[in-house]
Motif scaffolding. Structure first.
Motif, PDB file in Angstrom:
ATOM      1  N   UNK A  57       0.783  -1.151   0.007  1.00 50.42           N
ATOM      2  CA  UNK A  57       0.052  -0.136   0.085  1.00 50.42           C
ATOM      3  C   UNK A  57       0.887   1.420  -0.081  1.00 50.42           C
ATOM      4  N   UNK A  58       2.019   1.283   0.405  1.00 50.73           N
ATOM      5  CA  UNK A  58       3.031   2.228   0.580  1.00 50.73           C
ATOM      6  C   UNK A  58       4.179   2.133  -0.321  1.00 50.73           C
ATOM      7  N   UNK A  59       5.022   1.289  -0.074  1.00 47.67           N
ATOM      8  CA  UNK A  59       6.406   1.217  -0.895  1.00 47.67           C
ATOM      9  C   UNK A  59       6.078   0.918  -2.273  1.00 47.67           C
ATOM     10  N   UNK A  60       5.228  -0.107  -2.681  1.00 53.84           N
ATOM     11  CA  UNK A  60       4.981  -0.282  -4.106  1.00 53.84           C
ATOM     12  C   UNK A  60       4.679   0.761  -4.910  1.00 53.84           C
ATOM     13  N   UNK A  61       3.588   1.504  -4.531  1.00 51.33           N
ATOM     14  CA  UNK A  61       3.041   2.680  -4.950  1.00 51.33           C
ATOM     15  C   UNK A  61       4.042   4.009  -5.288  1.00 51.33           C
ATOM     16  N   UNK A  62       4.828   4.186  -4.189  1.00 51.18           N
ATOM     17  CA  UNK A  62       5.807   5.201  -4.365  1.00 51.18           C
ATOM     18  C   UNK A  62       6.822   4.777  -5.337  1.00 51.18           C
ATOM     19  N   UNK A  63       7.511   3.476  -5.211  1.00 49.59           N
ATOM     20  CA  UNK A  63       8.384   3.073  -5.948  1.00 49.59           C
ATOM     21  C   UNK A  63       7.991   2.994  -7.578  1.00 49.59           C
ATOM     22  N   UNK A  64       6.794   2.396  -7.712  1.00 55.80           N
ATOM     23  CA  UNK A  64       6.555   2.226  -9.068  1.00 55.80           C
ATOM     24  C   UNK A  64       5.839   3.696  -9.510  1.00 55.80           C
ATOM     25  N   UNK A  65       5.437   4.686  -8.923  1.00 54.38           N
ATOM     26  CA  UNK A  65       4.913   5.789  -9.519  1.00 54.38           C
ATOM     27  C   UNK A  65       6.175   6.816  -9.766  1.00 54.38           C
ATOM     28  N   UNK A  66       7.349   6.449  -8.919  1.00 47.07           N
ATOM     29  CA  UNK A  66       8.646   7.327  -9.208  1.00 47.07           C
ATOM     30  C   UNK A  66       9.224   7.035 -10.547  1.00 47.07           C
ATOM     31  N   UNK A  67       9.126   5.548 -10.608  1.00 41.14           N
ATOM     32  CA  UNK A  67       9.744   5.131 -11.798  1.00 41.14           C
ATOM     33  C   UNK A  67       8.991   5.361 -13.278  1.00 41.14           C
ATOM     34  N   UNK A  68       7.589   4.796 -13.262  1.00 39.59           N
ATOM     35  CA  UNK A  68       6.808   5.165 -14.413  1.00 39.59           C
ATOM     36  C   UNK A  68       6.328   6.734 -14.606  1.00 39.59           C
ATOM     37  N   UNK A  69       5.858   7.096 -13.507  1.00 41.89           N
ATOM     38  CA  UNK A  69       5.356   8.617 -13.829  1.00 41.89           C
ATOM     39  C   UNK A  69       6.316   9.412 -13.561  1.00 41.89           C
ATOM     40  N   UNK A  70       7.415   9.438 -12.604  1.00 44.46           N
ATOM     41  CA  UNK A  70       8.205  10.340 -12.359  1.00 44.46           C
ATOM     42  C   UNK A  70       9.541  10.382 -13.349  1.00 44.46           C
ATOM     43  N   UNK A  71       9.887   9.257 -13.597  1.00 44.27           N
ATOM     44  CA  UNK A  71      11.161   9.333 -14.651  1.00 44.27           C
ATOM     45  C   UNK A  71      10.897   8.805 -16.055  1.00 44.27           C
ATOM     46  N   UNK A  72      10.193   7.788 -16.243  1.00 43.01           N
ATOM     47  CA  UNK A  72       9.792   7.159 -17.837  1.00 43.01           C
ATOM     48  C   UNK A  72       8.850   8.020 -18.336  1.00 43.01           C
ATOM     49  N   UNK A  73       7.774   8.425 -17.798  1.00 40.98           N
ATOM     50  CA  UNK A  73       6.667   9.166 -18.432  1.00 40.98           C
ATOM     51  C   UNK A  73       7.261  10.350 -18.873  1.00 40.98           C
ATOM     52  N   UNK A  74       7.804  11.575 -18.365  1.00 41.57           N
ATOM     53  CA  UNK A  74       8.330  12.726 -18.748  1.00 41.57           C
ATOM     54  C   UNK A  74       9.253  12.495 -19.723  1.00 41.57           C
ATOM     55  N   UNK A  75      10.280  11.479 -19.743  1.00 38.62           N
ATOM     56  CA  UNK A  75      11.047  11.145 -20.719  1.00 38.62           C
ATOM     57  C   UNK A  75      10.642  10.944 -21.777  1.00 38.62           C
ATOM     58  N   UNK A  76       9.605  10.011 -21.868  1.00 35.44           N
ATOM     59  CA  UNK A  76       8.791   9.692 -23.260  1.00 35.44           C
ATOM     60  C   UNK A  76       7.953  10.614 -23.857  1.00 35.44           C
ATOM     61  N   UNK A  77       7.304  11.653 -22.939  1.00 41.65           N
ATOM     62  CA  UNK A  77       6.887  12.885 -23.473  1.00 41.65           C
ATOM     63  C   UNK A  77       7.427  13.766 -24.379  1.00 41.65           C
ATOM     64  N   UNK A  78       8.601  13.883 -23.674  1.00 47.22           N
ATOM     65  CA  UNK A  78       9.620  14.837 -24.461  1.00 47.22           C
ATOM     66  C   UNK A  78      10.315  14.320 -25.893  1.00 47.22           C
ATOM     67  N   UNK A  79      10.251  13.110 -25.943  1.00 48.47           N
ATOM     68  CA  UNK A  79      10.571  12.338 -26.947  1.00 48.47           C
ATOM     69  C   UNK A  79       9.559  12.068 -28.053  1.00 48.47           C
ATOM     70  N   UNK A  80       8.276  11.656 -27.591  1.00 47.50           N
ATOM     71  CA  UNK A  80       7.534  11.092 -28.356  1.00 47.50           C
ATOM     72  C   UNK A  80       6.089  11.872 -28.424  1.00 47.50           C
ATOM     73  N   UNK A  81       5.829  12.648 -27.310  1.00 51.37           N
ATOM     74  CA  UNK A  81       4.608  13.328 -27.143  1.00 51.37           C
ATOM     75  C   UNK A  81       3.711  12.783 -26.208  1.00 51.37           C
ATOM     76  N   UNK A  82       2.715  13.525 -25.551  1.00 47.99           N
ATOM     77  CA  UNK A  82       2.043  13.239 -24.459  1.00 47.99           C
ATOM     78  C   UNK A  82       1.256  11.929 -24.791  1.00 47.99           C
ATOM     79  N   UNK A  83       0.318  11.458 -25.745  1.00 50.08           N
ATOM     80  CA  UNK A  83      -0.477  10.352 -25.782  1.00 50.08           C
ATOM     81  C   UNK A  83       0.394   9.424 -26.210  1.00 50.08           C
ATOM     82  N   UNK A  84       1.586   9.356 -26.799  1.00 51.86           N
ATOM     83  CA  UNK A  84       2.449   8.072 -27.189  1.00 51.86           C
ATOM     84  C   UNK A  84       3.163   7.735 -25.724  1.00 51.86           C
ATOM     85  N   UNK A  85       3.442   8.887 -25.189  1.00 52.44           N
ATOM     86  CA  UNK A  85       4.167   8.516 -23.724  1.00 52.44           C
ATOM     87  C   UNK A  85       3.387   7.936 -22.713  1.00 52.44           C
TER      88      UNK A  85
END
Length: 145
Positions: A57-85
């Motif tokens: 309930x705490x550790x997995x959401x924090x870790x997964x959101x940092x990886x997916x929304x905090x790191x990977x998502x902004x990187x993909x949005x910069x390279x491919x655009x919002x919806x592809x990201x």
């Protein structure tokens, strides 16, 4: 805000999850729970159960959101655009859970997490939504068991 957005997402998740399960059933793919759910259904001492709940309930959401929304998502949005990201991050998030009956629901949930993050610019919002989702799921599993 996280709780409200999570509650607002539930009808969408339930509707498309139901359609997806009907589709899988038509293909002859029966529903089964994720292997990890056995942890929540197994008997264990209170201290171990509290640790498992904390991780889910705490550790997995924090870790997964940092990886997916905090790191990977902004990187993909910069390279491919919002919806592809959104699409790539959501597909990876769903696939990471290795559970065919959950692929579409987790893809949709991840999409909602991405949109919530983009609209609020706060990683705490998808973390809170993710924690709500995991917490409610665990409560329902515990009541089932």
């Amino acid at each position: 805000l996280s709780v409200l957005l999570y509650l607002a997402a539930l009808p969408i998740l339930w509707f498309y999850s139901l359609l997806y399960q009907i589709f899988l059933d038509q293909l002859g793919h029966s529903f089964y729970l994720q292997d990890v759910t056995q942890i929540f259904l197994a008997p264990m001492p209170w201290s171990s159960r509290a640790a498992v709940y904390f991780i889910a309930i705490v550790a997995a959401p924090v870790f997964e959101e940092i990886v997916f929304r905090g790191l990977l998502f902004p990187w993909l949005v910069r390279r491919a655009g919002f919806w592809p990201g959104v699409a790539v991050v959501s597909a990876l998030f769903a696939a990471m859970h290795l559970h065919v009956p959950s692929l579409l629901p987790l893809f949709l949930l991840s999409t909602l997490f991405c949109v919530a993050y983009a609209r609020t610019r706060s990683l705490w919002v998808p973390i809170g939504m993710h924690a709500c989702f995991n917490g409610v799921t665990i409560i329902l599993l515990t009541l089932m068991g």
